[in-house]
Design a protein around this motif. Structure first.
Motif, short mmCIF file in Angstrom:
data_model
loop_
_atom_site.label_atom_id
_atom_site.label_comp_id
_atom_site.label_asym_id
_atom_site.label_seq_id
_atom_site.Cartn_x
_atom_site.Cartn_y
_atom_site.Cartn_z
N TYR A 42 0.89 -1.25 -0.15
CA TYR A 42 -0.07 -0.10 0.08
C TYR A 42 0.78 1.27 -0.08
O TYR A 42 0.60 2.24 -0.70
N ARG A 43 2.05 1.16 0.59
CA ARG A 43 3.06 2.41 0.81
C ARG A 43 3.48 2.89 -0.60
O ARG A 43 3.49 3.85 -1.00
N ASN A 44 3.80 1.56 -1.41
CA ASN A 44 4.63 1.84 -2.76
C ASN A 44 3.55 1.63 -3.99
O ASN A 44 3.90 1.77 -5.05
N GLY A 45 2.20 1.23 -3.53
CA GLY A 45 1.45 1.08 -4.80
C GLY A 45 1.61 -0.06 -5.67
O GLY A 45 1.38 -0.02 -6.72
N VAL A 46 2.01 -1.27 -4.94
CA VAL A 46 2.41 -2.44 -5.45
C VAL A 46 1.35 -3.34 -5.64
O VAL A 46 0.82 -3.63 -4.59
N GLY A 47 0.53 -3.60 -6.87
CA GLY A 47 -0.51 -4.61 -6.79
C GLY A 47 -1.97 -3.79 -6.44
O GLY A 47 -3.08 -4.36 -6.65
N VAL A 48 -1.73 -2.59 -5.84
CA VAL A 48 -2.89 -2.04 -5.19
C VAL A 48 -2.64 -0.55 -5.51
O VAL A 48 -1.57 -0.08 -5.72
N ASN A 101 -2.64 5.97 4.19
CA ASN A 101 -3.52 5.69 5.29
C ASN A 101 -3.56 4.17 5.86
O ASN A 101 -3.63 3.73 7.05
N GLN A 102 -4.01 3.54 4.57
CA GLN A 102 -4.17 2.08 4.94
C GLN A 102 -2.71 1.29 5.22
O GLN A 102 -2.69 0.39 6.30
N ALA A 103 -1.29 1.77 4.90
CA ALA A 103 -0.27 1.34 5.20
C ALA A 103 0.01 1.59 6.60
O ALA A 103 0.54 0.52 7.40
N GLU A 123 11.68 -3.48 13.36
CA GLU A 123 11.44 -3.42 12.09
C GLU A 123 9.96 -2.70 11.75
O GLU A 123 10.04 -1.67 10.96
N ILE A 124 9.18 -3.12 12.44
CA ILE A 124 7.82 -2.67 12.09
C ILE A 124 7.54 -0.94 12.74
O ILE A 124 7.36 -0.23 11.80
N HIS A 125 8.29 -0.89 13.95
CA HIS A 125 8.49 0.52 14.23
C HIS A 125 9.16 1.49 13.36
O HIS A 125 8.77 2.49 13.14
N GLU A 126 10.42 1.07 12.86
CA GLU A 126 11.36 1.68 11.93
C GLU A 126 10.51 2.19 10.57
O GLU A 126 10.40 3.14 10.15
N ASN A 127 9.56 1.05 10.18
CA ASN A 127 8.77 1.25 8.92
C ASN A 127 7.88 2.18 9.09
O ASN A 127 7.52 3.33 8.09
N ASN A 152 9.51 5.76 9.52
CA ASN A 152 10.00 6.36 8.21
C ASN A 152 8.53 6.73 7.16
O ASN A 152 8.86 7.78 6.61
N LEU A 153 7.74 5.93 7.51
CA LEU A 153 6.39 6.49 6.79
C LEU A 153 5.85 7.81 7.31
O LEU A 153 5.32 8.70 6.51
N ILE A 154 5.86 7.84 8.54
CA ILE A 154 5.32 9.18 8.99
C ILE A 154 6.18 10.27 8.81
O ILE A 154 5.72 11.30 8.17
N ARG A 155 7.66 10.09 8.44
CA ARG A 155 8.56 11.19 8.30
C ARG A 155 8.25 11.63 6.83
O ARG A 155 8.40 12.64 6.41
N GLU A 156 8.03 10.42 5.99
CA GLU A 156 7.99 10.83 4.53
C GLU A 156 6.64 11.45 4.17
O GLU A 156 6.40 12.27 3.38
#
Length: 198
Positions: free
Chosen positions: A100-106, A111-113, A129-133, A136-140
């Protein structure tokens, strides 16, 4: 003893145990204790999936994503991840969040990510890893995260109002149908205190 483990997995598979199916499939996929046999692995994963095993769903999704014994099929991959997510599989949540973050196949849906990462954290809060992901998503995407939080707040506010109305109905019923007794007065006072906190 891997040989003994394979023997026990096979017995459990014959009894319809989906966990044994998934574990034996893993052994066939990677040649652990048995000769590598991807076709057999896929067959066992599929049987376990049909019995509702979320780990098998995750593993079979990986096979479809990376052409392991089957053709690449992103639609099938996502379908399997979604089923596993609905059964509470945190690994599937992480991978589906990336899609969902990268639009791969969806269609890309930040928000969904975010929601998927947050669900995964609830299930596996020590997974860095989940916390880091998520971080990073929030920062971006800070503005999308603010919208996400506002949406959550609005939902909680609605639930809060519903709960407040329910408390009011209970209080009213206590007064109307069971007034006067000490026990009821105690309950009534407790409900008033709880309702007033809302």
């Amino acid at each position: 003893d891997i040989t003994k483990a394979i023997e026990l997995y096979e017995k459990a598979v014959n009894l319809g145990n989906s966990y044994a199916m998934n574990n034996l499939a893993h052994c066939y996929e990677h040649g652990e204790g048995v000769k590598e046999d991807i076709t057999k692995a896929i067959e066992l994963y599929e049987k376990a999936v049909n019995l509702g095993n979320s780990t098998a769903m995750y593993n079979l999704a990986i096979c479809y994503r990376y052409c392991i014994g089957v053709k690449n099929d992103i639609t099938k991959t996502i379908e399997l991840y979604e089923k596993a997510v609905n059964l509470g599989n945190s690994n599937a949540m992480i991978n589906l969040a990336r899609y969902y973050r990268n639009g791969v196949g969806v269609e890309k849906d930040i928000n969904q990510a975010i929601e998927l990462y947050e669900k995964a954290i609830k299930l596996d809060c020590n997974n860095k890893e989940i916390h880091e992901n998520l971080e990073n998503l929030i920062r971006e995407y800070p503005s999308e995260y603010i919208i996400h939080c506002q949406s959550k707040y609005n939902k909680l506010e609605t639930e809060h109002q519903t709960l407040k109305i329910a408390y009011q109905e209970i209080r009213d019923n206590l007064v109307d149908y069971a007034p006067g007794t000490d026990k009821v007065k105690k309950l009534e006072n407790e409900f008033y205190r709880n309702a007033d906190k809302l």
